[in-house]
Design a protein around this motif. Structure first.
Motif, PDB file in Angstrom:
ATOM      1  N   VAL A  38      19.840  37.229 -17.661  1.00 55.50           N
ATOM      2  CA  VAL A  38      20.791  37.159 -17.349  1.00 55.50           C
ATOM      3  C   VAL A  38      21.715  35.565 -16.683  1.00 55.50           C
ATOM      4  O   VAL A  38      22.670  35.985 -16.975  1.00 55.50           O
ATOM      5  CB  VAL A  38      20.468  37.718 -16.249  1.00 55.50           C
ATOM      6  CG1 VAL A  38      21.915  38.513 -15.890  1.00 55.50           C
ATOM      7  CG2 VAL A  38      20.631  39.876 -16.634  1.00 55.50           C
ATOM      8  N   LEU A  39      20.475  34.625 -16.063  1.00 53.47           N
ATOM      9  CA  LEU A  39      21.243  33.734 -15.353  1.00 53.47           C
ATOM     10  C   LEU A  39      22.480  32.830 -15.835  1.00 53.47           C
ATOM     11  O   LEU A  39      23.105  32.477 -16.042  1.00 53.47           O
ATOM     12  CB  LEU A  39      19.868  33.570 -14.217  1.00 53.47           C
ATOM     13  CG  LEU A  39      19.771  33.898 -13.064  1.00 53.47           C
ATOM     14  CD1 LEU A  39      19.166  33.520 -12.624  1.00 53.47           C
ATOM     15  CD2 LEU A  39      21.137  34.359 -12.317  1.00 53.47           C
ATOM     16  N   LYS A  40      21.376  32.913 -17.121  1.00 57.69           N
ATOM     17  CA  LYS A  40      21.620  31.732 -18.166  1.00 57.69           C
ATOM     18  C   LYS A  40      23.384  32.326 -19.079  1.00 57.69           C
ATOM     19  O   LYS A  40      24.218  31.516 -19.528  1.00 57.69           O
ATOM     20  CB  LYS A  40      21.022  32.037 -19.811  1.00 57.69           C
ATOM     21  CG  LYS A  40      19.202  30.586 -19.236  1.00 57.69           C
ATOM     22  CD  LYS A  40      18.363  30.925 -20.270  1.00 57.69           C
ATOM     23  CE  LYS A  40      17.595  29.762 -19.595  1.00 57.69           C
ATOM     24  NZ  LYS A  40      16.710  28.883 -20.899  1.00 57.69           N
ATOM     25  N   GLN A  41      23.506  33.789 -19.188  1.00 55.83           N
ATOM     26  CA  GLN A  41      24.373  34.327 -19.639  1.00 55.83           C
ATOM     27  C   GLN A  41      25.046  33.992 -18.367  1.00 55.83           C
ATOM     28  O   GLN A  41      26.310  33.391 -19.499  1.00 55.83           O
ATOM     29  CB  GLN A  41      23.698  35.764 -19.882  1.00 55.83           C
ATOM     30  CG  GLN A  41      23.413  36.264 -21.406  1.00 55.83           C
ATOM     31  CD  GLN A  41      23.463  37.530 -21.242  1.00 55.83           C
ATOM     32  OE1 GLN A  41      23.365  38.351 -20.126  1.00 55.83           O
ATOM     33  NE2 GLN A  41      22.967  38.056 -23.065  1.00 55.83           N
ATOM     34  N   GLU A  42      25.529  34.473 -17.225  1.00 51.39           N
ATOM     35  CA  GLU A  42      25.935  33.775 -16.290  1.00 51.39           C
ATOM     36  C   GLU A  42      26.924  32.554 -16.729  1.00 51.39           C
ATOM     37  O   GLU A  42      28.067  32.036 -15.970  1.00 51.39           O
ATOM     38  CB  GLU A  42      25.162  34.933 -15.296  1.00 51.39           C
ATOM     39  CG  GLU A  42      25.860  35.858 -15.092  1.00 51.39           C
ATOM     40  CD  GLU A  42      25.085  36.327 -13.417  1.00 51.39           C
ATOM     41  OE1 GLU A  42      24.993  35.219 -12.462  1.00 51.39           O
ATOM     42  OE2 GLU A  42      24.480  37.492 -12.928  1.00 51.39           O
ATOM     43  N   GLU A  43      25.294  31.550 -16.656  1.00 54.26           N
ATOM     44  CA  GLU A  43      25.549  29.868 -16.128  1.00 54.26           C
ATOM     45  C   GLU A  43      26.816  30.464 -17.614  1.00 54.26           C
ATOM     46  O   GLU A  43      28.078  29.139 -17.640  1.00 54.26           O
ATOM     47  CB  GLU A  43      24.412  29.388 -17.258  1.00 54.26           C
ATOM     48  CG  GLU A  43      25.046  27.819 -16.866  1.00 54.26           C
ATOM     49  CD  GLU A  43      23.948  27.030 -17.347  1.00 54.26           C
ATOM     50  OE1 GLU A  43      23.610  25.908 -16.622  1.00 54.26           O
ATOM     51  OE2 GLU A  43      22.888  27.988 -17.670  1.00 54.26           O
ATOM     52  N   ALA A  44      26.953  30.530 -19.265  1.00 56.13           N
ATOM     53  CA  ALA A  44      27.811  30.701 -19.932  1.00 56.13           C
ATOM     54  C   ALA A  44      29.175  30.825 -19.679  1.00 56.13           C
ATOM     55  O   ALA A  44      30.231  29.887 -19.820  1.00 56.13           O
ATOM     56  CB  ALA A  44      26.710  30.809 -20.959  1.00 56.13           C
ATOM     57  N   LEU A  45      28.880  32.131 -18.773  1.00 54.71           N
ATOM     58  CA  LEU A  45      30.343  32.558 -18.746  1.00 54.71           C
ATOM     59  C   LEU A  45      31.197  31.720 -17.555  1.00 54.71           C
ATOM     60  O   LEU A  45      32.005  31.811 -17.929  1.00 54.71           O
ATOM     61  CB  LEU A  45      30.632  34.071 -17.945  1.00 54.71           C
ATOM     62  CG  LEU A  45      31.145  34.431 -17.619  1.00 54.71           C
ATOM     63  CD1 LEU A  45      32.608  34.713 -18.311  1.00 54.71           C
ATOM     64  CD2 LEU A  45      31.120  36.028 -17.012  1.00 54.71           C
ATOM     65  N   LEU A  46      30.679  31.115 -16.466  1.00 55.48           N
ATOM     66  CA  LEU A  46      31.174  30.464 -15.899  1.00 55.48           C
ATOM     67  C   LEU A  46      31.705  28.991 -15.633  1.00 55.48           C
ATOM     68  O   LEU A  46      32.637  28.084 -15.751  1.00 55.48           O
ATOM     69  CB  LEU A  46      30.178  30.082 -14.502  1.00 55.48           C
ATOM     70  CG  LEU A  46      30.024  31.157 -13.817  1.00 55.48           C
ATOM     71  CD1 LEU A  46      28.373  31.227 -12.353  1.00 55.48           C
ATOM     72  CD2 LEU A  46      30.541  31.714 -12.361  1.00 55.48           C
ATOM     73  N   LEU A  47      30.745  28.558 -17.057  1.00 56.65           N
ATOM     74  CA  LEU A  47      31.832  27.425 -17.794  1.00 56.65           C
ATOM     75  C   LEU A  47      31.822  27.413 -18.212  1.00 56.65           C
ATOM     76  O   LEU A  47      33.206  26.692 -18.330  1.00 56.65           O
ATOM     77  CB  LEU A  47      30.068  26.972 -18.506  1.00 56.65           C
ATOM     78  CG  LEU A  47      28.732  26.159 -18.095  1.00 56.65           C
ATOM     79  CD1 LEU A  47      27.659  25.993 -18.693  1.00 56.65           C
ATOM     80  CD2 LEU A  47      29.163  24.794 -16.852  1.00 56.65           C
ATOM     81  N   ASP A  48      32.782  28.524 -19.287  1.00 58.35           N
ATOM     82  CA  ASP A  48      33.635  28.958 -19.971  1.00 58.35           C
ATOM     83  C   ASP A  48      34.954  29.108 -18.922  1.00 58.35           C
ATOM     84  O   ASP A  48      36.157  28.586 -19.530  1.00 58.35           O
ATOM     85  CB  ASP A  48      33.383  30.311 -21.078  1.00 58.35           C
ATOM     86  CG  ASP A  48      32.489  30.068 -22.261  1.00 58.35           C
ATOM     87  OD1 ASP A  48      32.615  29.149 -22.740  1.00 58.35           O
ATOM     88  OD2 ASP A  48      32.277  30.965 -21.850  1.00 58.35           O
ATOM     89  N   ILE A  49      35.044  29.974 -18.429  1.00 55.06           N
ATOM     90  CA  ILE A  49      35.752  30.084 -17.023  1.00 55.06           C
ATOM     91  C   ILE A  49      36.862  28.925 -16.045  1.00 55.06           C
ATOM     92  O   ILE A  49      37.254  27.975 -15.926  1.00 55.06           O
ATOM     93  CB  ILE A  49      35.612  30.775 -15.718  1.00 55.06           C
ATOM     94  CG1 ILE A  49      35.613  32.028 -16.616  1.00 55.06           C
ATOM     95  CG2 ILE A  49      36.412  30.382 -14.360  1.00 55.06           C
ATOM     96  CD1 ILE A  49      34.469  32.718 -15.150  1.00 55.06           C
ATOM     97  N   LEU A  50      34.808  28.164 -16.209  1.00 57.66           N
ATOM     98  CA  LEU A  50      35.802  26.313 -15.178  1.00 57.66           C
ATOM     99  C   LEU A  50      36.683  25.935 -16.852  1.00 57.66           C
ATOM    100  O   LEU A  50      37.378  24.849 -16.394  1.00 57.66           O
ATOM    101  CB  LEU A  50      35.051  24.979 -14.959  1.00 57.66           C
ATOM    102  CG  LEU A  50      33.884  25.936 -13.706  1.00 57.66           C
ATOM    103  CD1 LEU A  50      32.537  25.270 -14.088  1.00 57.66           C
ATOM    104  CD2 LEU A  50      34.532  25.271 -12.695  1.00 57.66           C
TER     105      LEU A  50
END
Length: 166
Positions: A38-50
């Motif tokens: 789940v944390l890896k998915q959140e990291e990918a989402l946050l990188l996309d947002i950035l």
């Protein structure tokens, strides 16, 4: 044979406890593995947002007014990059750290051969450092602190107190 039965009972309890602990450990490992996923998915989402914020935040052209694409509709709106950078910029605009008052006063005493009054040192300090305006009491307290540290010497003449470098 009386003693072998309690030992066997104790061994079986240890075996049961170890088996239970092992089962709990494996369950916890599975929970942690799921949390990592789940944390890896959140990291990918946050990188996309950035990435989106960098792409669209710095160029407020026609793309900024365009409707949001269907593929990004589920992505929360990114913060403005300027707002995110504001605290960082504020830190760079902050004043440079000032020299310590004790160091400034000791430096003033270095320029004199004779002991000086706290009042004279304060006036000299304010002349040389117009951005500093300590009260007379603060200057006296600082000078006394330097005396306690052994950096300067106190001289008493009747009711007057003078200070000089050690």
């Amino acid at each position: 044979m009386v003693t072998s039965q309690p030992a066997a009972s104790l061994r079986s309890r240890y075996v049961e406890q170890a088996a239970s602990d092992l089962q709990d450990n494996r369950r916890r490992q599975q929970e942690l593995a799921e949390s990592i996923r789940v944390l890896k998915q959140e990291e990918a989402l946050l990188l996309d947002i950035l990435t989106l914020a960098e792409r669209y935040g710095s160029d407020p052209g026609p793309a900024a007014d365009a409707p949001v694409q269907a593929e990004t509709a589920t992505v929360p709106a990114p913060r403005e990059p300027e707002a995110a950078a504001a605290p960082e910029e504020h830190r760079h605009r902050a004043k440079a750290p000032q020299a310590l008052l004790g160091d400034l006063l000791a430096g003033l005493l270095e320029g004199h051969d004779e002991p000086r009054h706290a009042k004279e040192l304060r006036e000299e300090l304010m002349d040389e450092h117009p951005d500093r305006s300590p009260t007379p009491q603060v200057v006296r307290n600082t000078l006394e602190s330097l005396v306690a540290k052994g950096r300067i010497r106190r001289h008493k003449q009747r009711r007057s107190v003078l200070y000089s470098l050690v």
